[in-house]
Design a protein around this motif. Structure first.
Motif, PDB file in Angstrom:
ATOM      1  N   TYR A 183      82.957  23.761  -2.702  1.00 17.57           N
ATOM      2  CA  TYR A 183      84.300  24.316  -2.868  1.00 17.57           C
ATOM      3  C   TYR A 183      84.574  25.401  -1.818  1.00 17.57           C
ATOM      4  CZ  TYR A 183      88.044  27.233  -4.713  1.00 17.57           C
ATOM      5  OH  TYR A 183      89.180  27.988  -4.830  1.00 17.57           O
ATOM      6  N   SER A 219      83.283  21.242 -11.475  1.00 19.59           N
ATOM      7  CA  SER A 219      83.963  22.507 -11.259  1.00 19.59           C
ATOM      8  C   SER A 219      83.264  23.290 -10.126  1.00 19.59           C
ATOM      9  CB  SER A 219      83.929  23.347 -12.530  1.00 19.59           C
ATOM     10  OG  SER A 219      84.605  22.702 -13.576  1.00 19.59           O
ATOM     11  N   PRO A 220      84.050  24.025  -9.321  1.00 20.87           N
ATOM     12  CA  PRO A 220      85.513  24.166  -9.360  1.00 20.87           C
ATOM     13  C   PRO A 220      86.241  23.179  -8.452  1.00 20.87           C
ATOM     14  CG  PRO A 220      84.612  25.755  -7.836  1.00 20.87           C
ATOM     15  CD  PRO A 220      83.427  24.980  -8.374  1.00 20.87           C
ATOM     16  N   GLU A 264      79.950  24.834  -6.200  1.00 15.81           N
ATOM     17  CA  GLU A 264      80.584  26.073  -5.733  1.00 15.81           C
ATOM     18  C   GLU A 264      80.496  26.164  -4.212  1.00 15.81           C
ATOM     19  OE1 GLU A 264      82.629  29.573  -5.570  1.00 15.81           O
ATOM     20  OE2 GLU A 264      82.370  28.302  -7.351  1.00 15.81           O
ATOM     21  N   GLU A 289      88.981  20.686 -10.128  1.00 19.52           N
ATOM     22  CA  GLU A 289      90.192  21.367 -10.586  1.00 19.52           C
ATOM     23  C   GLU A 289      91.061  21.779  -9.398  1.00 19.52           C
ATOM     24  OE1 GLU A 289      87.116  21.861 -13.767  1.00 19.52           O
ATOM     25  OE2 GLU A 289      87.144  22.196 -11.595  1.00 19.52           O
TER      26      GLU A 289
END
Length: 209
Positions: A74, A96-97, A71, A100
């Motif tokens: 990201y 993730s994320p 996270e 994606e």
């Protein structure tokens, strides 16, 4: 210009190959926006600073879970408005994320001919130990799009070298790094930034220049 972030964890030799290729005009339409390290003491950060690239540390050891680390990565990529992510000796499997949000926009380099000698636990010298123990006659490296599964994404480029009778894991690692990794990783970055890659299923098609 494609805003590009390089993810690193260690010495940064693949980062240096990208910097050198960029400086010599071999990577087109690419802005080396940031280098982000999972370790605060990675020498790759010094390489980036010497090249005038802004650096950031997202220290993996400071996160209680891989999800929290992903996270944070990201959010950093998002704040920098990054389009392309390049894993250059990055020792964390992204999830993730990140994967994606950046599908087919994360390039990784692996020191074998994927799908041989790859996946969880296959990194560093172990890759070459296993290749020699198996008795392969050729080896090489693979530039591929990264997914949440280690070394399982669509292949962009592969190149091979012959395995010599007197090769050791260290000598094979060195030759693959110098003769293959340092060439195909910058090439894959340039192909993406030039808009020449198209992914159909597992197949990466390379458009003519």
């Amino acid at each position: 210009m494609v805003k590009t972030a390089i993810l690193v964890s260690g010495d940064g030799t693949n980062l240096q190959a990208i910097i050198n290729a960029h400086n010599f005009g071999k990577i087109k339409n690419c802005e080396l926006t940031a280098v982000i390290s999972s370790r605060p003491n990675a020498f790759a950060l010094e390489r980036a600073k010497n090249a005038g690239i802004q650096t950031f540390v997202v220290d993996y050891s400071m996160f209680p879970s891989r999800a929290g680390f992903n996270e944070a990565i990201y959010q950093k990529l998002k704040s920098l408005d990054i389009e392309l992510v390049v894993m250059a000796g990055f020792m964390v499997v992204l999830g993730s994320p990140v994967v994606e949000a950046f599908e087919h926009r994360i390039i990784n380099i692996h020191p074998s001919l994927v799908p041989a000698f790859c996946g969880n636990g296959f990194y560093g010298i172990r890759v070459h130990e296993e290749a020699l123990n198996y008795g392969v006659k050729v080896s090489g490296a693979t530039a591929h799009f990264a997914t949440a599964v280690a070394d399982a994404g669509p292949v962009i480029l592969q190149r091979v070298i012959d395995v010599r009778e007197d090769d050791t894991p260290a000598s094979l690692q060195k030759r693959i790094m110098e003769e293959v990794e340092w060439k195909i990783l910058p090439e894959a970055v340039s192909l993406y930034c030039e808009g020449r890659l198209k992914v159909v299923g597992r197949i990466v098609h390379i458009k003519d220049a």
